[in-house]
Design an enzyme around this catalytic site. Structure first.
Site, PDB file in Angstrom:
ATOM      1  N   ALA A 243       0.624  -1.212   0.162  1.00  0.00           N
ATOM      2  CA  ALA A 243       0.017  -0.057  -0.002  1.00  0.00           C
ATOM      3  C   ALA A 243       0.795   1.489   0.007  1.00  0.00           C
ATOM      4  CB  ALA A 243      -0.984   0.129   0.986  1.00  0.00           C
ATOM      5  N   ALA A 244       2.376   1.236  -0.180  1.00  0.00           N
ATOM      6  CA  ALA A 244       2.880   2.505  -0.123  1.00  0.00           C
ATOM      7  C   ALA A 244       2.549   3.066  -1.585  1.00  0.00           C
ATOM      8  CB  ALA A 244       4.471   2.068  -0.581  1.00  0.00           C
ATOM      9  N   GLY A 245       2.273   2.417  -2.435  1.00  0.00           N
ATOM     10  CA  GLY A 245       1.473   3.330  -3.861  1.00  0.00           C
ATOM     11  C   GLY A 245       0.297   3.762  -3.578  1.00  0.00           C
ATOM     12  N   ASP A 246      -0.412   3.122  -2.790  1.00  0.00           N
ATOM     13  CA  ASP A 246      -2.069   3.675  -2.542  1.00  0.00           C
ATOM     14  C   ASP A 246      -1.871   4.736  -1.705  1.00  0.00           C
ATOM     15  OD1 ASP A 246      -2.983   1.644  -4.222  1.00  0.00           O
ATOM     16  OD2 ASP A 246      -3.235   0.214  -2.411  1.00  0.00           O
TER      17      ASP A 246
HETATM   18  P1  ADP Z   1       4.290   0.482  -5.156  1.00  0.00           P
HETATM   19  O1  ADP Z   1       4.115   0.348  -3.775  1.00  0.00           O
HETATM   20  O2  ADP Z   1       3.203   0.686  -6.120  1.00  0.00           O
HETATM   21  O3  ADP Z   1       5.390  -0.562  -5.948  1.00  0.00           O
HETATM   22  P2  ADP Z   1       6.575   2.217  -4.751  1.00  0.00           P
HETATM   23  O4  ADP Z   1       7.421   1.339  -4.394  1.00  0.00           O
HETATM   24  O5  ADP Z   1       7.190   3.186  -5.794  1.00  0.00           O
HETATM   25  O6  ADP Z   1       5.373   1.764  -5.319  1.00  0.00           O
HETATM   26  O7  ADP Z   1       6.268   3.298  -3.432  1.00  0.00           O
HETATM   27  C1  ADP Z   1       5.429   4.322  -3.654  1.00  0.00           C
HETATM   28  C2  ADP Z   1       5.858   5.457  -2.856  1.00  0.00           C
HETATM   29  O8  ADP Z   1       6.016   5.111  -1.470  1.00  0.00           O
HETATM   30  C3  ADP Z   1       7.439   6.045  -3.465  1.00  0.00           C
HETATM   31  O9  ADP Z   1       7.076   6.862  -4.296  1.00  0.00           O
HETATM   32  C4  ADP Z   1       7.605   6.535  -1.919  1.00  0.00           C
HETATM   33  O10 ADP Z   1       7.502   7.953  -1.938  1.00  0.00           O
HETATM   34  C5  ADP Z   1       7.275   5.561  -0.941  1.00  0.00           C
HETATM   35  N1  ADP Z   1       8.093   4.449  -0.713  1.00  0.00           N
HETATM   36  C6  ADP Z   1       8.121   3.345  -0.977  1.00  0.00           C
HETATM   37  N2  ADP Z   1       9.121   2.724  -0.433  1.00  0.00           N
HETATM   38  C7  ADP Z   1       9.644   3.549  -0.020  1.00  0.00           C
HETATM   39  C8  ADP Z   1      10.904   3.292   1.014  1.00  0.00           C
HETATM   40  N3  ADP Z   1      11.539   2.044   1.161  1.00  0.00           N
HETATM   41  N4  ADP Z   1      11.316   4.474   1.768  1.00  0.00           N
HETATM   42  C9  ADP Z   1      10.805   5.632   1.792  1.00  0.00           C
HETATM   43  N5  ADP Z   1       9.872   5.716   0.832  1.00  0.00           N
HETATM   44  C10 ADP Z   1       9.265   4.828   0.184  1.00  0.00           C
END
Ligand code: ADP
Length: 303
Positions: A243-246
């Protein structure tokens, strides 16, 4: 804002490492969390202070009832969520010790959400529509066209990865993708770093007003009519990247709806994504506005 998209129950097992094909790994006790990209983004935006209407489909089962109750408890307007025969969508999620995940989705009711199921009243007050690709494309396209006809802006999070039909480019104002999704759209290798990702964002921005590519621990790049840039990620301990992307999409949607300048909007979305990786689960990990703003302001590069 209006979110038209998926609702899933996430069944999560934490494992030391992800299994290879044919392999069995033993995990901890499984946990259930409300999820689905649509519902996650609706909750993300609601926690960040937006008024959100969710439009989607659940099954007539206990998972569906739990999902509806949890969305309502977050203050999301759930009048556009209906229960239909068959199972609720379920996502089977494995999370390893490094916080990486592997996910299989059984779409259930999400797959039976047709364009004819969209009600005009779901779009009556829409100013920003947020959509993803976990419900049938014709439904997404119809929702985008309806929102557009009412003068609303449309944010398309083209996830999970797939090629987009021509009309998607016509109907989207803002496109948000992660690296593998960007690679699928451009039919190139995933970008090797922020400079390459910015090139990809520029290429995507030839077809939409604003293209944003998220880069995990490297933050996000953006390009479009209003300029371009790279906003690095906030440094945080990684617990679970689900859910980081969400969280990012929810944060960006709220910031755009509030008219923030782009670099700050992308930074805010980065703060939301960063907070989400520090906590387990999908919806439980989504940050509240005060926490996201506090992280944004604490960072030396804040502006
Ligand atoms: P998804 O969850 O769709 O694979 P990402 O991995 O690119 O997408 O993560 C989405 C956003 O969450 C990133 O652009 C960043 O802002 C944040 N994020 C993800 N992973 C990390 C991390 N390890 N440290 C800090 N921020 C993170």
């Amino acid at each position: 804002m209006v979110v038209v998209g998926s609702l899933n129950m996430d069944l999560v097992v934490r494992v030391e490492r992800l299994p290879l094909p044919g392999e069995t790994v033993l995990g901890e006790d499984y946990q259930t969390y409300p999820g689905g990209k649509g519902a996650n983004q609706a909750v993300a935006a609601a926690r960040l202070g937006a008024r959100v209407r969710m439009v989607g489909r659940i099954g007539q089962d206990s998972f569906g009832r739990t999902l509806l109750a949890s969305l309502a408890a977050e203050g999301v307007d759930v009048e556009g969520v209906a229960a239909v025969p068959g199972p609720t969508g379920v996502a089977f999620i494995l999370v390893d010790a490094k916080g990486q995940n592997a996910i299989a989705v059984a779409p259930g009711a999400n797959a039976r959400f047709g364009p004819e199921d969209l009600a005009e009243k779901d779009f009556e007050t829409v100013q920003l529509l947020v959509v993803q690709l976990e419900i049938p494309w014709p439904t997404v396209a119809r929702a985008m066209a309806r929102a557009r006809a009412r003068g609303a802006r449309v944010l398309l999070n083209a996830a999970p990865a797939r090629l987009l039909p021509e009309e998607a480019w016509r109907l989207a104002d803002v496109l948000v993708v992660n690296e593998p999704e960007a690679a699928t759209l451009t039919q190139r290798d995933p970008p090797a770093g922020p400079p390459e990702a910015l090139d990809v964002a520029r290429a995507l921005a030839r077809r939409v007003q604003l293209a944003v590519v998220t880069l995990g621990a490297q933050g996000a790049v953006w390009a479009g009519a209003a300029g371009e840039g790279h906003e690095p990620a906030f440094s945080v301990p990684v617990v679970d990247a689900t859910a980081a992307g969400d969280a990012f999409v929810g944060g960006l949607a709220v910031a755009l709806a509030e008219g923030w300048p782009l670099p700050r909007a992308v930074r805010f979305a980065n703060a939301c994504g960063a907070l989400a990786v520090t906590r387990p689960g999908a919806q439980p990990s989504l940050p509240r506005r005060e926490d996201a703003v506090a992280l944004l302001e604490r960072h030396p590069g804040a502006r």
